[in-house]
Design a protein around this motif. Sequence first.
Motif, short mmCIF file in Angstrom:
data_model
loop_
_atom_site.label_atom_id
_atom_site.label_comp_id
_atom_site.label_asym_id
_atom_site.label_seq_id
_atom_site.Cartn_x
_atom_site.Cartn_y
_atom_site.Cartn_z
N UNK A 158 2.11 3.03 6.03
CA UNK A 158 3.05 1.88 6.11
C UNK A 158 3.06 0.82 6.86
N UNK A 159 3.22 1.85 7.94
CA UNK A 159 3.80 0.90 9.59
C UNK A 159 2.70 0.65 10.34
N UNK A 160 1.07 1.17 9.88
CA UNK A 160 -0.30 0.29 10.96
C UNK A 160 -1.07 0.40 9.24
N UNK A 161 -1.12 0.13 8.21
CA UNK A 161 -2.30 -0.81 7.71
C UNK A 161 -3.67 -0.60 7.90
N UNK A 162 -3.96 -1.08 9.34
CA UNK A 162 -5.00 -0.88 9.54
C UNK A 162 -6.02 -0.17 11.28
#
Length: 198
Positions: A158-162
Amino acid sequence: RVLPIRALSLVLLAPISTPSSTDTLPNWVHFLNIPADCGVDPKIMGIAPAYAVPQALKKAGLRLSQMDVIVMAGGMPGQKDALYAATQGGYKAMLEVACKPMIQWVLDALSKSPSVQRVAVVGLPPLTALDCEKPLVMLANTGEMVENVRAGAVELSRHNPDGGKVLILPADIPAVTAEMVEWLVTQIEASNHDLYGF
């Protein structure tokens, strides 16, 4: 007597998707002539670039990709477990080792690791008092180990989708150090597999 030793490291910066090149040096190669001084224990001198490189990149306004970490902390020893006398039915991760909870030693190592971006602790009550210099999220125990891993991965995504890879560590390794974490991340980043076991 302490002898200062200076070393030179060459760092190649390139995008994840590297274009093809001919016999000339491609334009996506960047050379940085930026000094960075850092001191490490001589026993682990070979890992000094893991600390110096982020410092040099920060000076240049750049940074290496970092890895999120899931800390598994849901174990509760039963009455037949050898640790039950010490935990009295509480969480094994909160068992005190050298005056602080076992999991805190793990979080301290992650706090000092340049390659760590965020940390998700899964298995302890959300209001458990723990310290971490990296962004920390606390997730309750789902009752199943695999589901705990999934819950941590979903929350971190959610905080780092990549984000590509996630490091999973147990909470009961109080002897872990930042240097160990850096070595592990380096080994993972050096290849491309779905699962690593050490």
